[in-house]
Design a protein around this motif. Structure first.
Motif, PDB file in Angstrom:
ATOM      1  N   GLY A  50       0.796  -1.219  -0.073  1.00  0.00           N
ATOM      2  CA  GLY A  50      -0.159  -0.025  -0.007  1.00  0.00           C
ATOM      3  C   GLY A  50       0.819   1.415   0.078  1.00  0.00           C
ATOM      4  O   GLY A  50       2.096   1.305   0.213  1.00  0.00           O
ATOM      5  N   PRO A  51       0.243   2.466  -0.259  1.00  0.00           N
ATOM      6  CA  PRO A  51       0.908   3.630  -0.246  1.00  0.00           C
ATOM      7  C   PRO A  51       1.231   4.092   1.110  1.00  0.00           C
ATOM      8  O   PRO A  51       0.713   3.955   2.111  1.00  0.00           O
ATOM      9  CB  PRO A  51      -0.184   4.746  -0.842  1.00  0.00           C
ATOM     10  N   ILE A  52       2.706   4.819   1.243  1.00  0.00           N
ATOM     11  CA  ILE A  52       3.138   5.174   2.524  1.00  0.00           C
ATOM     12  C   ILE A  52       3.648   6.473   2.155  1.00  0.00           C
ATOM     13  O   ILE A  52       4.058   7.043   0.978  1.00  0.00           O
ATOM     14  CB  ILE A  52       3.937   4.310   3.016  1.00  0.00           C
ATOM     15  N   ALA A  53       4.000   7.522   3.108  1.00  0.00           N
ATOM     16  CA  ALA A  53       4.496   8.667   3.173  1.00  0.00           C
ATOM     17  C   ALA A  53       6.301   8.262   3.549  1.00  0.00           C
ATOM     18  O   ALA A  53       6.315   7.935   4.788  1.00  0.00           O
ATOM     19  CB  ALA A  53       3.983   9.833   3.828  1.00  0.00           C
ATOM     20  N   ALA A  54       6.990   8.233   2.747  1.00  0.00           N
ATOM     21  CA  ALA A  54       8.620   8.271   3.109  1.00  0.00           C
ATOM     22  C   ALA A  54       9.400   9.411   3.709  1.00  0.00           C
ATOM     23  O   ALA A  54       8.766  10.538   3.148  1.00  0.00           O
ATOM     24  CB  ALA A  54       9.040   7.574   2.074  1.00  0.00           C
ATOM     25  N   LEU A  80      14.783  -1.435   0.659  1.00  0.00           N
ATOM     26  CA  LEU A  80      15.948  -0.638   0.584  1.00  0.00           C
ATOM     27  C   LEU A  80      16.704  -0.977   1.843  1.00  0.00           C
ATOM     28  O   LEU A  80      17.996  -0.341   1.833  1.00  0.00           O
ATOM     29  CB  LEU A  80      15.638   0.781   0.216  1.00  0.00           C
ATOM     30  N   ARG A  81      16.145  -0.858   2.908  1.00  0.00           N
ATOM     31  CA  ARG A  81      16.924  -1.121   4.114  1.00  0.00           C
ATOM     32  C   ARG A  81      17.872  -2.289   4.181  1.00  0.00           C
ATOM     33  O   ARG A  81      18.968  -2.397   4.942  1.00  0.00           O
ATOM     34  CB  ARG A  81      16.048  -1.142   5.369  1.00  0.00           C
ATOM     35  N   ARG A  82      17.543  -3.437   3.372  1.00  0.00           N
ATOM     36  CA  ARG A  82      18.557  -4.463   3.066  1.00  0.00           C
ATOM     37  C   ARG A  82      19.497  -4.168   2.010  1.00  0.00           C
ATOM     38  O   ARG A  82      20.391  -5.156   1.815  1.00  0.00           O
ATOM     39  CB  ARG A  82      17.753  -5.607   3.017  1.00  0.00           C
ATOM     40  N   LEU A  83      19.553  -3.206   1.226  1.00  0.00           N
ATOM     41  CA  LEU A  83      20.027  -2.894  -0.060  1.00  0.00           C
ATOM     42  C   LEU A  83      21.080  -1.783   0.340  1.00  0.00           C
ATOM     43  O   LEU A  83      22.114  -1.572  -0.691  1.00  0.00           O
ATOM     44  CB  LEU A  83      19.396  -2.754  -1.128  1.00  0.00           C
ATOM     45  N   ARG A  84      20.815  -0.781   1.212  1.00  0.00           N
ATOM     46  CA  ARG A  84      21.660   0.617   1.082  1.00  0.00           C
ATOM     47  C   ARG A  84      21.976   0.757   2.679  1.00  0.00           C
ATOM     48  O   ARG A  84      21.363   0.074   3.430  1.00  0.00           O
ATOM     49  CB  ARG A  84      20.870   1.652   0.691  1.00  0.00           C
ATOM     50  N   PRO A  85      22.993   1.603   2.714  1.00  0.00           N
ATOM     51  CA  PRO A  85      23.426   2.128   4.248  1.00  0.00           C
ATOM     52  C   PRO A  85      22.483   2.638   4.737  1.00  0.00           C
ATOM     53  O   PRO A  85      21.620   3.394   4.055  1.00  0.00           O
ATOM     54  CB  PRO A  85      24.669   2.827   3.933  1.00  0.00           C
ATOM     55  N   PRO A  86      22.244   2.560   6.167  1.00  0.00           N
ATOM     56  CA  PRO A  86      21.074   3.351   6.823  1.00  0.00           C
ATOM     57  C   PRO A  86      20.821   4.775   6.612  1.00  0.00           C
ATOM     58  O   PRO A  86      19.761   5.241   6.289  1.00  0.00           O
ATOM     59  CB  PRO A  86      21.357   3.286   8.361  1.00  0.00           C
ATOM     60  N   GLY A  87      21.942   5.555   6.194  1.00  0.00           N
ATOM     61  CA  GLY A  87      22.135   6.831   5.985  1.00  0.00           C
ATOM     62  C   GLY A  87      21.254   7.221   4.700  1.00  0.00           C
ATOM     63  O   GLY A  87      21.111   8.585   4.195  1.00  0.00           O
ATOM     64  N   ARG A  88      21.315   6.292   3.781  1.00  0.00           N
ATOM     65  CA  ARG A  88      20.820   6.564   2.316  1.00  0.00           C
ATOM     66  C   ARG A  88      19.487   5.752   2.253  1.00  0.00           C
ATOM     67  O   ARG A  88      19.061   5.853   1.129  1.00  0.00           O
ATOM     68  CB  ARG A  88      21.637   5.960   1.377  1.00  0.00           C
ATOM     69  N   VAL A  89      18.701   5.581   3.204  1.00  0.00           N
ATOM     70  CA  VAL A  89      17.724   4.709   3.166  1.00  0.00           C
ATOM     71  C   VAL A  89      16.455   5.722   3.664  1.00  0.00           C
ATOM     72  O   VAL A  89      16.431   6.264   4.789  1.00  0.00           O
ATOM     73  CB  VAL A  89      17.464   3.412   4.063  1.00  0.00           C
ATOM     74  N   PRO A  90      15.351   6.044   2.777  1.00  0.00           N
ATOM     75  CA  PRO A  90      14.361   6.747   3.167  1.00  0.00           C
ATOM     76  C   PRO A  90      13.431   6.060   4.703  1.00  0.00           C
ATOM     77  O   PRO A  90      13.489   4.971   4.557  1.00  0.00           O
ATOM     78  CB  PRO A  90      13.111   6.776   2.065  1.00  0.00           C
ATOM     79  N   GLY A  91      13.147   6.830   5.503  1.00  0.00           N
ATOM     80  CA  GLY A  91      12.364   6.355   6.622  1.00  0.00           C
ATOM     81  C   GLY A  91      10.881   6.253   6.440  1.00  0.00           C
ATOM     82  O   GLY A  91      10.571   6.474   5.128  1.00  0.00           O
ATOM     83  N   SER A 170      14.121   8.421  14.338  1.00  0.00           N
ATOM     84  CA  SER A 170      14.856   7.215  14.477  1.00  0.00           C
ATOM     85  C   SER A 170      16.309   7.613  14.142  1.00  0.00           C
ATOM     86  O   SER A 170      16.256   8.248  13.058  1.00  0.00           O
ATOM     87  CB  SER A 170      14.286   6.169  13.664  1.00  0.00           C
ATOM     88  N   ARG A 171      17.243   7.214  14.750  1.00  0.00           N
ATOM     89  CA  ARG A 171      18.607   7.429  14.405  1.00  0.00           C
ATOM     90  C   ARG A 171      19.175   6.584  13.497  1.00  0.00           C
ATOM     91  O   ARG A 171      20.023   7.054  12.940  1.00  0.00           O
ATOM     92  CB  ARG A 171      19.461   7.581  15.852  1.00  0.00           C
ATOM     93  N   ARG A 172      18.346   5.459  13.143  1.00  0.00           N
ATOM     94  CA  ARG A 172      19.008   4.551  12.180  1.00  0.00           C
ATOM     95  C   ARG A 172      18.549   4.734  10.659  1.00  0.00           C
ATOM     96  O   ARG A 172      19.469   5.212   9.774  1.00  0.00           O
ATOM     97  CB  ARG A 172      18.549   3.093  12.475  1.00  0.00           C
ATOM     98  N   PHE A 173      17.208   5.028  10.657  1.00  0.00           N
ATOM     99  CA  PHE A 173      16.697   5.371   9.279  1.00  0.00           C
ATOM    100  C   PHE A 173      16.070   6.601   9.106  1.00  0.00           C
ATOM    101  O   PHE A 173      15.419   6.952   7.982  1.00  0.00           O
ATOM    102  CB  PHE A 173      15.678   4.397   8.930  1.00  0.00           C
ATOM    103  N   GLY A 174      16.047   7.391  10.067  1.00  0.00           N
ATOM    104  CA  GLY A 174      15.266   8.776  10.111  1.00  0.00           C
ATOM    105  C   GLY A 174      13.973   8.858  10.239  1.00  0.00           C
ATOM    106  O   GLY A 174      13.284   9.709   9.612  1.00  0.00           O
ATOM    107  N   SER A 175      13.363   7.626  10.286  1.00  0.00           N
ATOM    108  CA  SER A 175      11.727   7.491  10.498  1.00  0.00           C
ATOM    109  C   SER A 175      11.236   8.897  11.464  1.00  0.00           C
ATOM    110  O   SER A 175      12.049   8.900  12.593  1.00  0.00           O
ATOM    111  CB  SER A 175      11.472   6.031  10.889  1.00  0.00           C
TER     112      SER A 175
END
Length: 245
Positions: A50-54, A80-91, A170-175
């Motif tokens: 479903g749709p989400i706001a990143a 993407l959390r499994r493909l990119r470093p945490p700082g480059r993943v949208p929360g 969140s300090r990991r993914f910025g959620s």
């Protein structure tokens, strides 16, 4: 990052939202995101793309202002959390509802079909993008929190009775979590409404149980963590809430 708490608190004054295009994917990432989503579906057929706001980040153009950058996406983008470093993943943008009772703050345990089964959280959920032509704003997030509270616990409240109490990142993914304080409710009434909801959801359609399969009412962060795994924000948020009473 060592020694830092899982989430940080941001100022809730002067919040506005700025929409951006969805994050661009490389051809390889597109293939992997689709593959990982199929794995998710195989393990949980109820999973819905479903749709989400990143959440793309926040800016502070001047004192007393905070701009939340966001983009429309779907659940599969979490791969993407499994493909990119945490700082480059949208929360994610998500909302929660703090419901105080005489027995403590209401929390719930995610049922097996949810994204985080067995995890204790506040009632709430991931924010969806607004309809075309409408802007994302705090009023819309408040209505979303009301809807999640009703869907997960059976408790119905007017949106005007909720107030934005805290904003966490969140300090990991910025959620970004928008946490709304609700009026006090009677514990027995909350339990009864949830039991009614569970009955109506499981009797005709046992394959779609309520999102929260158990409720608890806690008076400290330790009581919550003693129950089992929790959402990363929960101990800190409860600690701040009870410290402010």
């Amino acid at each position: 990052m060592t020694g830092l708490l899982p989430v940080e608190f941001l100022d809730t004054a002067g919040i506005t939202f700025a929409a951006h295009p969805p994050p661009a994917l490389t051809p390889r990432e597109r293939v992997e995101v689709d593959r990982l989503w199929q794995e998710t579906r195989a393990g949980n057929p109820a999973a819905f793309d479903g749709p989400i706001a990143a959440a793309l980040g926040v800016d502070r153009p001047r004192a007393g202002e905070l701009v939340v950058r966001w983009a429309p996406a779907t659940y599969r983008m979490r791969a993407l959390r499994r493909l990119r470093p945490p700082g480059r993943v949208p929360g994610s943008l998500y909302v929660t509802a703090l419901v105080p009772t005489e027995g403590g703050i209401l929390i719930g345990r995610g049922s097996p079909g949810t994204a985080h089964p067995g995890c204790w959280t506040l009632p709430g959920g991931t924010v969806e993008p607004p309809p075309p032509g409408e802007d994302l704003d705090i009023a819309g997030l408040r209505r979303h929190a009301v809807r999640e509270l009703l869907e997960e616990t059976g408790t119905r409240l007017p949106a005007g009775e909720l107030r934005l109490w805290a904003l966490t990142r969140s300090r990991r993914f910025g959620s970004l979590g928008f946490h709304f304080a609700c009026p006090a409710a009677a514990e027995a009434l909350v339990r009864r409404r949830h039991a009614t909801l569970a009955g109506t959801r499981t009797a005709p359609a046992p394959e779609t149980p309520p999102e929260l399969d158990a409720l608890a009412f806690v008076t400290s962060p330790d009581e919550a963590t003693d129950l089992g795994p929790t959402a990363d924000y929960l101990p800190q948020l409860l600690g701040r809430y009870f410290d402010s009473r």
